[in-house]
Design an enzyme around this catalytic site. Sequence first.
Site: not given
Length: 546
Positions: A38, A79, A100, A161, A163, A306, A310, A353, A487
């Site tokens: 990620d 993502t 998302n 995550k 998802r 990820d 961030h 991703d 992103h």
Amino acid sequence: MKKSISILITSLLLVSSGVFAQKQATKNPKLVVGIVVDQMRYDYLVRFQNKYGNDGFKRLLKDGFSLENAHYNYIPTYTAVGHTSIFTGTTPSNHGIIGNNWYDKYEQKSIYCVDDDKYATVGNNGDGGKKSPYRLVTTTVTDQLHLAQNMKGKTIGIAIKDRSAILPVGHTANAAYWFDGGSKGQWISSSYYMNELPNWVVDFNKAKKADFYLSKPWNTLYDIKTYTESIEDDNDFEATFKGEDKPVFPHNIPALRAANNDYSILKAIPAGNSFTTDFAKAAIIGEKLGASAHTDFLTLSYSSTDYVGHQFGVASKEIEDTYIRLDKDLADLFQFLDSKIGNGNYTVFLTADHAATQVPAYLQSVKIPGNYIQPAKFLNFLKEQTKKYFNSEELIENMSNFQIFLNKEKIKELKLDYETVAQTLANEAINYKGIYKTVTAKTMQTTMFTNGILNSLQNGYNQKYSGDVLLIPNPSTIIYPKKGTTHGSGYSYDTHVPIIFYGKGIKKGTSKKKYEIIDIAPTIANLLQIEFPNGTSGKIVTEVFK
């Protein structure tokens, strides 16, 4: 006599069919592992290569096939969208996952991509498992593998995550597992897949490995003075954990845990990737993946990269340390696969991703353009335009993901022309500082863009779900706090990611040709000699095959 000949022919056909099936089973890998990192930029392979060992990223590059010029071909690079596009072989225009979260213009509310109240949490009494892939409207390569094998073999999705665990394994998965943080600290699933957790998951949760990983501070693996590929540790461009004064090493995780939502802090440190690797290994053993006559498929997403990206940005010492540690996790995973599945019996692909932009405030400090858009101010500007031209501030129903959703009922009530309202907003929004291009839904539906950033926007536009006016910001212009980064754009810093194929059926090499993320699924489908996912718009990367 004729009856005897008929019986003989039938017998020969059955034998030859059985031989073909046996040969195909031998030809195919016992296990395919699709790894998604990620928020991994392609340049992380190069920037940190001197810190990597020989058995992680370098093993893939040395013995696999690397696509050095691989990109996402749509906007938005988020993502859920990325994971879906990798495994469906198509873009949001077809698969229906446009973010998302996004504004559902039919329900008139913001929704989350995998939320589904029809199902219950499996693993605890919380709400974290009320999920399913029902918003995904196409099949995945994992679905197609199940169909090709008459639902034999297993497909399992794993990620911190939800998802990232759910969407890659599609509709027919045997299971998807994700991490429930907060006060829970458990791997969970949804009743979409099962009624109770398998014993191996129960045992893993009881082992309390999460507490082990949260019991020590996060310090750099090597001497921080050797981390010369990143900027100074103490700077103004990184966010802190709650309870910290400065975003610097060491990060005292045991002391910070309570103020940072308990187990959830594990997601935001590189130990989250090690924890994910441990769970993946337990899944391979517990589900006996790669041990049957059929091909199994494990989708594995590393989410902590990820969270770190961030918070600290792509030039931080934290991101450098995270990838050095991920390299060791990958080496551990590959050695485990060698032992349990057998070197030469499995196929791996690794990609991301999406990537990420440098922190715009940092870019500004070195005289490179970068900027921020404040959504509340931008929305007020747009409302001023609707007031000016149409004497109403109620024409915008929602603005999110750089899309404007119009209030069609209000437009009808005021007897306005919908297309005139949309085009007027597009014409005025282009004058706002930080906005680079604007187009209406009508333009997306009536004009074919064959290249450039508008082509990427069109690939991400879904007529049924997307907004009425679509916006593209300037490069490195984001809606985000001034510390940390994000992103979502169609610029190369968000689109350029690694794609590496490795293992059974894959030759060694590299390619500098341009490929797209949607090419992975048809390539894997061709390797397995199964039908493509039903929305596929990508192509087979023939260069990678032996």
